[in-house]
Design an enzyme around this catalytic site. Structure first.
Site, short mmCIF file in Angstrom:
data_model
loop_
_atom_site.label_atom_id
_atom_site.label_comp_id
_atom_site.label_asym_id
_atom_site.label_seq_id
_atom_site.Cartn_x
_atom_site.Cartn_y
_atom_site.Cartn_z
N GLU A 29 -3.10 0.59 2.65
CA GLU A 29 -3.11 1.64 1.64
C GLU A 29 -2.93 1.01 0.27
OE1 GLU A 29 0.18 3.97 3.10
OE2 GLU A 29 -0.81 4.07 5.04
N LEU A 52 -4.43 6.99 4.54
CA LEU A 52 -2.98 6.98 4.74
C LEU A 52 -2.68 7.27 6.20
CD1 LEU A 52 -0.85 6.88 2.37
CD2 LEU A 52 -0.49 9.26 2.85
N GLU A 54 -1.07 4.92 9.21
CA GLU A 54 -0.61 3.60 9.68
C GLU A 54 -1.02 3.31 11.11
OE1 GLU A 54 1.11 5.80 8.05
OE2 GLU A 54 1.46 4.77 6.15
N ALA A 78 8.78 -1.12 5.82
CA ALA A 78 9.02 -1.32 7.25
C ALA A 78 9.18 -0.03 8.06
CB ALA A 78 10.23 -2.24 7.45
N HIS A 123 12.65 3.93 3.50
CA HIS A 123 11.88 2.81 2.95
C HIS A 123 12.56 1.48 3.23
CE1 HIS A 123 9.95 6.06 0.74
NE2 HIS A 123 8.97 5.24 0.44
#
Ligand SMILES: Cc1ncc(C[n+]2csc(CCOP(=O)(O)OP(=O)(O)O)c2C)c(N)n1
Ligand SMILES: [Mg+2]
Lengths: 320, 320
Positions: A29, A52, A54, A78, A123
């Site tokens: 992304e 978007l 993953e 992560a 995050h």
């Protein structure tokens, strides 16, 4: 030697490896938006912004890796890896073995983590142990610009899936990076500082914490050896054991929460292999069993401090 | 790549379907009689597998899932090595490590089989990316179930394939069942092909019990993929005539529904049509039956004679 930031070291490694091998491509992304110089040099087919999503970014990388390409995927933070788990763990990690060795998966998944940006635990979550626990995957988590560059180059050349964790707290730090081709092998720890009294074993942002603690301890006549694992899997157990055999004491230090983590594995390995030389119990320092908060003081308090490392070291020496 | 079996003539397709049926029924009987691991059989779905595979060339690659025997056998897999794999024997396609659930046979172009529902969808985009970026001629056929269409990854895969113009034939084998749950309980739409339009790609639903109709639809879809480079979503409407995993008494299946689909058995339909139209004589039909019986018996003998894998290799082929 050049002084460059970790961010630039990563960019250099990507460019050098893409130049060297036309099968290397970068997906993620915003990767094309953020690295226009790579798009300019290698073209939009090899540097691709993705939707978007993953799970399909990771799946695409795994499928491509098995059939001739060498993808690098940037999954940003992560915790977003949780959406990519199936492709990485069930496919890249297992399908080589399950298929009787028919496939290999040369791919690198990059993800940022760690305190340093005040964004909270969706995050910032040091989840390297999840992947180290998964068969078939490799995990690296460097601490210096030179290692970031050299390990990324090696990871791209490795024929296995490699998780490459970038500690947010280190990103802007500059350091010396050897000019030209210099690879850091996967699975080789570095002795960041030598010492005879105890071994501090760490990786990523807590390596500088251990180095500062070692400097303070030295003022009191305590010589701590600091080992930077650099790779978590494969683990350079030889370097760790060698150090512990010389010092007889070990503290494992990492930012990730302690429970069921890398430190637990290391403490167990040291106890199994070097019990006879231990002068004190192995210790682990890590974050609490709690998600990391966004508030900067809380986020920073999560990370083992220099004071805590010094205290742990002194407590082991008092056991004599 | 080894030569593929010819599926060019209707009689070839009948023979392929009969082989799949006999192979699957024999394994089901062995599971009941001898306790070998049960399989997810696709009895009743043979036309979907043979019709689609007959539309592919040797350059094309196939991804499949847990219900894969039809795809593999239609592609020319050796039923002996397949049975050996199901039984966990050394001479199986995956050295006995896969069992029935994730059989890949790279030599046949059947790659990255995943039994994680939707796993094959996550990998197909990457395989197709390799095909295009490495300039290979083949397209990618990805078989998945109606249950997999409920997974988010189906939507991620279709969208990415559409946006990146990847040459993928998505084949949804809508057999009306998702393990022990009827499709009607899990989605309001009657047909999965309707999602194609939402992602801007071509889609169609075909009678999955009519091998000639499936073949015609697949040939058209493959032609459009080769011409446009864009993916296509083909749904084969069919029925799982046996249970989810052998043994399964199907007590949860509506008897009327099952009877209605049994009356439309794809093999019986083709056979009587060919006999009536003069495409097949009784003598030829008998000869096919005899060949199939001999092949399945030989396959069983081969599998049972194959040694067990050596536990010393338990951790082989984990890393490249
Ligand atoms: C992610 C995941 N969830 C659940 C399962 C268990 N499971 C195996 S097959 C199956 C049904 C799949 O239905 P469908 O996709 O329609 O394929 P079919 O079995 O009908 O061919 C389920 C639930 C699984 N293997 N993977
Ligand atoms: Mg189904």
């Amino acid at each position: 030697m050049e002084q460059i930031s970790i961010e630039r070291a990563i960019g250099q490694a990507l460019a050098e490896e893409m130049r060297r091998d036309a099968r290397v491509l970068l997906l993620g992304e915003g990767v094309a938006t953020k690295r226009p110089e790579l798009v300019a040099e290698f073209g939009p087919a090899r540097v691709r912004n993705t939707p978007l999503a993953e799970a399909i970014i990771a799946g695409t990388a795994v499928g491509a890796a098995a059939t001739g390409l060498r993808p690098v995927i940037d999954l940003l933070f992560a915790p977003f890896l949780s959406y990519a788990m199936d492709a990485l763990v069930n496919s890249a990690g297992k399908l080589r073995h399950l298929s009787g060795g028919q496939f290999e998966f040369p791919l690198v998944a990059i993800a940022m983590t760690g305190a340093g940006w005040g964004v909270g635990s969706q995050h910032n979550h040091n989840l390297e142990a999840w992947f180290a626990h998964a068969p078939g995957l490799k995990v690296v988590m460097p601490s210096t610009p030179a290692d970031f560059k050299g390990l990324l180059k090696s990871a791209i050349r490795d024929d296995n899936p490699v998780l490459y964790f970038v500690d947010i707290g280190l990103l802007q730090q500059a350091g010396e990076v050897p000019a030209g081709e210099s690879l850091v092998p996967l699975g080789r720890a570095a002795i960041a500082r030598s010492g005879r009294d105890l071994s501090l074993v760490s990786y990523a942002k807590t390596v500088p914490v251990c180095l500062e603690a070692a400097a303070r301890l030295a003022a009191d006549g305590i010589e701590a050896e600091v080992i930077d694992l650099r790779s978590i899997k494969p683990l350079d157990l030889g370097t760790v054991l060698d150090s512990v055999r010389r010092t007889g004491r070990v503290v494992v230090v990492h930012e990730a929460n302690r429970s069921f983590g890398v430190g637990a594995e290391l403490a167990a390995l040291v106890a199994e292999h070097a019990f006879d030389v231990l002068k004190a119990r192995p210790l682990r320092l890590g974050g609490p069993d709690a998600p990391a908060a966004a508030s900067i003081p809380l986020e920073q308090a999560y990370v083992p401090s220099v004071g805590a490392v010094c205290e742990a070291a002194r407590s082991l020496l008092r056991c004599d | 790549m080894s030569p593929l079996p010819s599926l060019a003539r209707p009689a070839d397709r009948l023979e392929a379907m009969l082989l799949i049926r006999a192979y699957e029924l024999r394994l089901a009987a062995l599971a009941a009689e001898t306790g070998i691991p049960g399989t997810c059989s696709a009895v009743g779905q043979e036309a979907a597998a043979v019709g689609v595979v007959s539309a592919l060339t040797g350059d094309d690659l196939i991804l499949t899932n847990h219900r894969s025997a039809g795809h593999l056998l239609a592609r020319g897999a050796d039923p002996g090595r397949m049975m050996a794999e199901v039984m966990g024997r050394r001479d199986g396609y995956c050295k006995g490590r896969s069992g029935s659930l994730h059989i890949s046979a790279r030599e046949l172009g059947v790659v990255l089989t995943s039994t994680i529902v939707g796993g094959e969808l996550s990998l197909a985009t990457g395989v197709a990316l390799s095909q295009t970026m490495l300039g290979r001629p083949g397209i990618v056929a990805c078989f998945f179930g109606d249950g997999a269409a409920c997974e988010g990854i189906f939507h991620e895969a279709l969208n990415l394939a559409a946006v990146w113009k990847l040459p993928i034939l998505f084949v949804c084998e809508n057999n009306q069942w998702q393990a022990f749950v009827h499709r009607r309980e899990t989605m309001l739409a009657e047909h999965i092909s309707g999602f194609a339009a939402a992602y801007g790609v071509g889609g169609a639903t075909v009678d999955g019990n009519d091998v000639e109709a499936v073949r015609a639809a697949a040939l058209e879809a493959v032609e459009s993929i080769r011409a446009s480079g864009r993916p296509f979503l083909l749904e084969t409407a069919t029925y799982r005539m046996r249970g989810h995993l052998e043994p399964d008494d199907q007590h949860y299946v509506d008897a009327g529904e099952l009877a209605a689909w049994r009356a439309r058995d794809p093999i019986a339909q083709l056979r009587s049509r060919l006999l009536a139209a003069g495409g097949l004589t009784d003598g030829e039909a008998d000869a096919i039956d005899a060949r199939i019986a001999a092949r399945v018996a030989a396959a069983e003998d081969f599998a049972l004679a194959s040694p067990w894998p050596d536990p010393a290799g338990l951790a082989d082929d984990v890393y490249a």
